[in-house]
Enzyme design. Structure first.
Site, PDB file in Angstrom:
ATOM      1  N   ARG A  72     -11.278  52.879  59.486  1.00 21.27           N
ATOM      2  CA  ARG A  72     -11.768  54.168  59.008  1.00 21.27           C
ATOM      3  C   ARG A  72     -12.901  54.655  59.904  1.00 21.27           C
ATOM      4  NH1 ARG A  72     -14.550  53.579  55.126  1.00 21.27           N
ATOM      5  NH2 ARG A  72     -14.233  51.386  54.652  1.00 21.27           N
ATOM      6  N   TYR A 200      -4.485  55.781  61.017  1.00 21.21           N
ATOM      7  CA  TYR A 200      -4.963  54.563  60.346  1.00 21.21           C
ATOM      8  C   TYR A 200      -5.083  54.734  58.825  1.00 21.21           C
ATOM      9  CZ  TYR A 200      -7.790  50.976  58.360  1.00 21.21           C
ATOM     10  OH  TYR A 200      -8.213  49.982  57.521  1.00 21.21           O
ATOM     11  N   GLY A 201      -4.691  53.707  58.111  1.00 23.99           N
ATOM     12  CA  GLY A 201      -4.798  53.562  56.645  1.00 23.99           C
ATOM     13  C   GLY A 201      -5.619  54.610  55.931  1.00 23.99           C
ATOM     14  N   GLY A 202      -6.878  54.288  55.685  1.00 25.90           N
ATOM     15  CA  GLY A 202      -7.724  55.155  54.876  1.00 25.90           C
ATOM     16  C   GLY A 202      -7.942  56.549  55.447  1.00 25.90           C
ATOM     17  N   LYS A 209      -8.125  56.287  49.978  1.00 27.08           N
ATOM     18  CA  LYS A 209      -9.526  56.627  49.729  1.00 27.08           C
ATOM     19  C   LYS A 209      -9.755  58.127  49.556  1.00 27.08           C
ATOM     20  CE  LYS A 209     -10.860  52.399  49.759  1.00 27.08           C
ATOM     21  NZ  LYS A 209     -10.118  51.496  50.570  1.00 27.08           N
ATOM     22  N   HIS A 229     -13.953  51.918  43.504  1.00 30.10           N
ATOM     23  CA  HIS A 229     -13.430  51.009  44.526  1.00 30.10           C
ATOM     24  C   HIS A 229     -13.383  49.595  43.925  1.00 30.10           C
ATOM     25  CE1 HIS A 229     -13.931  49.573  49.012  1.00 30.10           C
ATOM     26  NE2 HIS A 229     -12.671  49.595  48.653  1.00 30.10           N
ATOM     27  N   SER A 251     -15.718  47.246  51.475  1.00 34.04           N
ATOM     28  CA  SER A 251     -14.522  46.990  52.265  1.00 34.04           C
ATOM     29  C   SER A 251     -14.616  45.651  52.982  1.00 34.04           C
ATOM     30  CB  SER A 251     -14.337  48.110  53.289  1.00 34.04           C
ATOM     31  OG  SER A 251     -14.247  49.350  52.616  1.00 34.04           O
ATOM     32  N   ALA A 252     -13.516  44.905  52.944  1.00 40.40           N
ATOM     33  CA  ALA A 252     -13.408  43.588  53.579  1.00 40.40           C
ATOM     34  C   ALA A 252     -14.454  42.595  53.055  1.00 40.40           C
ATOM     35  CB  ALA A 252     -13.469  43.700  55.105  1.00 40.40           C
ATOM     36  N   CYS A 253     -14.735  42.654  51.754  1.00 43.73           N
ATOM     37  CA  CYS A 253     -15.680  41.716  51.138  1.00 43.73           C
ATOM     38  C   CYS A 253     -15.076  40.945  49.971  1.00 43.73           C
ATOM     39  CB  CYS A 253     -16.939  42.453  50.697  1.00 43.73           C
ATOM     40  SG  CYS A 253     -17.917  43.043  52.084  1.00 43.73           S
ATOM     41  N   ASP A 276      -7.726  47.388  44.848  1.00 45.20           N
ATOM     42  CA  ASP A 276      -8.633  48.238  45.637  1.00 45.20           C
ATOM     43  C   ASP A 276      -9.233  49.389  44.831  1.00 45.20           C
ATOM     44  OD1 ASP A 276      -9.746  48.529  48.341  1.00 45.20           O
ATOM     45  OD2 ASP A 276      -8.651  50.417  48.447  1.00 45.20           O
ATOM     46  N   ARG A 372      -3.904  44.503  59.136  1.00 49.36           N
ATOM     47  CA  ARG A 372      -3.591  44.613  57.703  1.00 49.36           C
ATOM     48  C   ARG A 372      -2.097  44.505  57.429  1.00 49.36           C
ATOM     49  NH1 ARG A 372      -7.814  46.811  54.005  1.00 49.36           N
ATOM     50  NH2 ARG A 372      -9.695  46.801  55.271  1.00 49.36           N
ATOM     51  N   ASP A 498     -12.184  28.816  44.366  1.00 48.36           N
ATOM     52  CA  ASP A 498     -13.299  28.262  43.590  1.00 48.36           C
ATOM     53  C   ASP A 498     -14.121  29.349  42.896  1.00 48.36           C
ATOM     54  OD1 ASP A 498     -13.224  25.311  43.880  1.00 48.36           O
ATOM     55  OD2 ASP A 498     -13.205  25.830  46.012  1.00 48.36           O
ATOM     56  N   ASN A 499     -13.888  30.613  43.268  1.00 48.45           N
ATOM     57  CA  ASN A 499     -14.596  31.690  42.563  1.00 48.45           C
ATOM     58  C   ASN A 499     -14.210  31.728  41.084  1.00 48.45           C
ATOM     59  OD1 ASN A 499     -15.937  32.393  44.905  1.00 48.45           O
ATOM     60  ND2 ASN A 499     -14.405  33.916  45.520  1.00 48.45           N
TER      61      ASN A 499
HETATM   62  P1  GTP Z   1     -10.657  46.159  51.676  1.00 49.02           P
HETATM   63  O1  GTP Z   1      -9.173  46.116  51.643  1.00 49.02           O
HETATM   64  O2  GTP Z   1     -11.194  46.553  53.005  1.00 49.02           O
HETATM   65  O3  GTP Z   1     -11.241  47.008  50.591  1.00 49.02           O
HETATM   66  O4  GTP Z   1     -11.185  44.631  51.546  1.00 49.02           O
HETATM   67  P2  GTP Z   1     -11.275  43.595  50.335  1.00 49.02           P
HETATM   68  O5  GTP Z   1     -12.537  43.809  49.597  1.00 49.02           O
HETATM   69  O6  GTP Z   1     -10.018  43.618  49.555  1.00 49.02           O
HETATM   70  O7  GTP Z   1     -11.435  42.192  51.095  1.00 49.02           O
HETATM   71  P3  GTP Z   1     -10.446  40.943  51.246  1.00 49.02           P
HETATM   72  O8  GTP Z   1     -10.166  40.247  49.948  1.00 49.02           O
HETATM   73  O9  GTP Z   1      -9.261  41.376  52.011  1.00 49.02           O
HETATM   74  O10 GTP Z   1     -11.335  39.956  52.117  1.00 49.02           O
HETATM   75  C1  GTP Z   1     -11.907  40.339  53.340  1.00 49.02           C
HETATM   76  C2  GTP Z   1     -12.303  39.140  54.136  1.00 49.02           C
HETATM   77  O11 GTP Z   1     -13.221  38.331  53.406  1.00 49.02           O
HETATM   78  C3  GTP Z   1     -11.109  38.244  54.491  1.00 49.02           C
HETATM   79  O12 GTP Z   1     -11.205  37.829  55.817  1.00 49.02           O
HETATM   80  C4  GTP Z   1     -11.250  37.087  53.532  1.00 49.02           C
HETATM   81  O13 GTP Z   1     -10.701  35.923  54.055  1.00 49.02           O
HETATM   82  C5  GTP Z   1     -12.766  36.994  53.299  1.00 49.02           C
HETATM   83  N1  GTP Z   1     -13.100  36.475  51.933  1.00 49.02           N
HETATM   84  C6  GTP Z   1     -12.581  36.917  50.756  1.00 49.02           C
HETATM   85  N2  GTP Z   1     -13.069  36.201  49.706  1.00 49.02           N
HETATM   86  C7  GTP Z   1     -13.939  35.299  50.233  1.00 49.02           C
HETATM   87  C8  GTP Z   1     -14.769  34.279  49.658  1.00 49.02           C
HETATM   88  O14 GTP Z   1     -14.808  34.045  48.451  1.00 49.02           O
HETATM   89  N3  GTP Z   1     -15.540  33.571  50.534  1.00 49.02           N
HETATM   90  C9  GTP Z   1     -15.514  33.797  51.882  1.00 49.02           C
HETATM   91  N4  GTP Z   1     -16.287  33.061  52.656  1.00 49.02           N
HETATM   92  N5  GTP Z   1     -14.728  34.745  52.457  1.00 49.02           N
HETATM   93  C10 GTP Z   1     -13.960  35.480  51.652  1.00 49.02           C
HETATM   94  C1  SPV Z   2     -11.162  49.800  52.883  1.00 49.98           C
HETATM   95  O1  SPV Z   2     -11.602  50.034  54.018  1.00 49.98           O
HETATM   96  O2  SPV Z   2     -11.905  49.693  51.875  1.00 49.98           O
HETATM   97  C2  SPV Z   2      -9.701  49.631  52.674  1.00 49.98           C
HETATM   98  C3  SPV Z   2      -8.794  49.993  53.751  1.00 49.98           C
HETATM   99  O3  SPV Z   2      -9.288  49.272  51.589  1.00 49.98           O
HETATM  100  S1  SPV Z   2      -8.644  51.723  53.929  1.00 49.98           S
HETATM  101  O4  SPV Z   2      -7.367  52.133  53.357  1.00 49.98           O
HETATM  102  O5  SPV Z   2      -8.643  52.017  55.340  1.00 49.98           O
HETATM  103  O6  SPV Z   2      -9.704  52.373  53.228  1.00 49.98           O
HETATM  104 MN    MN Z   3     -10.938  49.056  50.055  1.00 50.34          MN
END
Ligand code: GTP
Ligand code: SPV
Ligand code: MN
Length: 587
Positions: A72, A200-202, A209, A229, A251-253, A276, A372, A498-499
């Site tokens: 994005r 790209y996606g978003g 989004k 979100h 995002s990606a967390c 999401d 992705r 483990d979460n």
């Molecule tokens: P978006 O699609 O961008 O909104 O991302 P998301 O929030 O769905 O994140 P996603 O679950 O795809 O995880 C993003 C990254 O974080 C990946 O590389 C995972 O492997 C890593 N990750 C997810 N959960 C954990 C966790 O509990 N611990 C650690 N260390 N990494 C994690």
């Molecule tokens: C994010 O970035 O939070 C995503 C991927 O879930 S996107 O569709 O590009 O927003």
């Molecule tokens: Mn997202």
């Protein structure tokens, strides 16, 4: 007489001047035909889709983007509300007329020689009163195929729209994929998005989004609901009871991973409803209900493996009539399968995400960090039987989090709704590869909505507080941080499956079965309350994970104050009070 949907198609045809117009019907044959066609088509020198190993990944295709178009682009994304104040300091803004003129200049006649795909789709279940009708036109067959996976698209949407003019309009063209001529413009007053220059996606799947969050959050404020979100999950405990949670992380967390969690704790099971986006409504019974407006996952590939997320691996290998897409992963040439860092040991013959033979010595990943997959939610073995319930599911707990190496404890609970809104409003998180720009910088990302809130975030905080007042039963609010690191830079908490140990504590709290101790920020698990049986983790590490360090929090409050200051009087007084109390507690 043509109906508003037909008129919109005609209007777009005249404006964009495509050679061909194709209205999607959502059938299985259509998916096959489009996938066939995309294998013959090229977009700026790259074949749009290539078929992957049918035995390993049935009905799956690979897509490679222009390297300038892999995430994005927040700096090119605008919310063109009537005034700058309404859009708020959290959004880029130009006046709507100016934005339209700019986009019209890019878009007029831009589909000459191309096909215009018309994607009618519903966000949410077709029978749900909370669902919304949408139409996106695009000249990208990849976007068309993706939106078919991500939403309820085709005939069912045309039928639901009927003769109504109440549908979101999205106009998208990849243009010449030039970052100099790339903009994603939102017109919330017209339920309209214009997106040019990105595939790209978003940026391009406008149901994601652009509509489900930016436009929908604006609508939700007017209509008394929230667009968030957030993932939606149902967690079954050993007694058979299912507790529904929402979870918002930037995002990606970690949202997708938590959404498909396979708990390590015996007797627990997670049912997936969304990974999401969630739309939250207060039902007649006064409770908060959530629906998922999407029908697929657009998930981060790197880090996904049988160990971290076995349910997703199974989802990707399932087959139904929606093709599965992989974007910007590497390719394992030994078996023509997608590969990414973390999936398995590195294969010896890899093509990197840019199409070059992978050079181990480059020090770079073979897959793009934001590579992705796009896969139907109906492929998911943990899909909740309630996913299609038009009323959604009643929520008992809301989890907020971020990615922080320090300061933020593994988990704490807010004392009440308002305290929870405050805790969510002060989230900071390290930036990731999901958006362009520098990674690993801590920025405030309230409710994980900073890039997605379609109006002034000060007003958004007020809307959250008001929602709480209107709820008969307020869900409990929890804060988490899976990413706290030790002095050597290693994650202290194993995370992933483990979460479930943390979720168990939350369920126990909701059911008044676990005690908590008060800290400067909220309520923390009592000693021994987190079930760590079978884990190799010392009591000392658990203490460190839960620790609230006053010095660190003092620094945190400085950043929070700076962030709040941008919004001036828009920050509700309750939140300012909470900040004053926090400052005192850590002073
Ligand atoms: P978006 O699609 O961008 O909104 O991302 P998301 O929030 O769905 O994140 P996603 O679950 O795809 O995880 C993003 C990254 O974080 C990946 O590389 C995972 O492997 C890593 N990750 C997810 N959960 C954990 C966790 O509990 N611990 C650690 N260390 N990494 C994690
Ligand atoms: C994010 O970035 O939070 C995503 C991927 O879930 S996107 O569709 O590009 O927003
Ligand atoms: Mn997202």
């Amino acid at each position: 007489m043509a109906n508003p949907f037909e008129l919109f198609v005609k209007e777009m045809q005249d404006f964009l001047q495509p050679d061909k117009v194709y209205i999607m019907d959502g059938s299985e044959e259509e998916a096959k035909e489009l996938a066939q066609q995309a294998q013959k088509e090229t977009l700026d020198g790259r074949t749009v889709l290539t078929k992957l190993n049918e035995r390993e990944y049935p009905n799956s295709y690979f897509h490679r983007s222009n390297p300038n178009d892999v995430a994005r682009t927040e700096h090119l994304t605008f919310v063109c509300a009537p005034t700058k104040e309404e859009a708020g300091p959290n959004n880029n803004w130009i006046p709507p007329d100016e934005a339209k003129a700019k986009m019209n200049a890019f878009m007029k006649g831009c589909m000459k020689g191309r096909t215009m795909y018309v994607i009618p789709f519903v966000m949410g279940g077709v029978k749900s009163k909370y669902a919304k009708n949408c139409v996106e036109v695009t000249d990208s067959v990849y976007v068309a195929l993706s939106m078919r996976i991500m939403s309820k698209a085709g005939k069912q949407a045309v039928e639901r729209i009927g003769n109504s003019s109440d549908f979101f309009r999205g106009i998208h063209s990849v243009g010449d994929i030039n970052p100099e001529r790339r903009f994603i413009m939102h017109f919330p007053q017209e339920n309209l998005v214009m997106s040019f220059g990105s595939g790209y996606g978003g940026n391009a799947l406008l149901g994601k989004k652009c509509y489900s969050l930016r436009i929908a959050s604006y609508l939700g404020r007017q209509e008394g609901w929230l667009a968030e979100h957030m993932i939606i999950i149902g967690v079954q405990s050993p007694d058979g009871k299912i507790t529904y949670f929402l979870a918002a992380f930037p995002s990606a967390c970690g949202k997708t991973n938590l959404a498909l969690l396979q708990p390590v704790l015996p007797g627990y099971k997670v049912f997936t409803l969304g990974d999401d986006i969630a739309w939250l409504n207060i039902a007649e019974d006064g409770q908060l209900y959530a629906i998922n407006p999407e029908a697929g996952f657009f998930g981060v590939a790197p880090g996904t493996s049988l160990k971290t997320n076995p349910v997703m691996i199974e989802t990707l290998k399932n087959n139904n009539f929606f093709p599965t897409l992989f974007t910007n992963t590497a390719i394992d040439n030994s078996n023509n399968s997608p590969w990414w860092e973390g999936l398995s040991d590195k294969p010896s013959d890899l093509t990197d995400w840019q199409g070059q033979k992978y050079d181990e010595k480059s020090g770079k990943g073979a897959a793009h960090p934001n590579s992705r997959f796009t896969v139907s939610i109906y492929n998911c073995p943990s899909l909740s039987p309630e996913y299609d319930n038009p009323n959604g599911v009643p929520i008992s707990g809301i989890i907020f989090g971020g990615r922080r190496a320090g300061t933020i404890p593994l988990v704490y609970e807010a004392k009440n709704w308002d305290a929870g809104v405050f805790a969510a409003s002060i989230i900071g998180s390290e930036t990731t590869a999901a958006a362009g720009g520098t990674q690993g910088i801590v920025r405030r990302d309230p409710m994980a909505m900073l890039p997605f809130c379609g109006y002034n975030m000060g007003d958004y905080f007020k809307h959250w507080l008001d929602m709480g007042k209107n709820l008969k039963k307020q869900p409990k609010i929890f804060m988490v941080n899976w990413f706290r690191k030790d002095e050597n830079g290693k994650f202290m908490w194993p995370g992933f499956r483990d979460n479930s140990r943390i979720i168990k504590w939350m369920i126990d709290r909701i059911e008044n079965k676990a005690n908590a101790v008060e800290t400067a920020v909220g309520l923390s698990p009592e000693k021994g309350a987190i079930d760590v049986s079978g884990l190799e983790i010392s009591e000392e590490t658990v203490d460190k994970l839960l620790n609230v360090n006053k010095e660190d929090w003092k620094k945190e409050t400085v950043m929070i104050e700076e962030f709040y200051a941008k919004f001036g009087d828009k920050i509700p007084p309750q939140l300012k009070n909470h900040l004053a109390v926090l400052k005192k507690a850590v002073s």
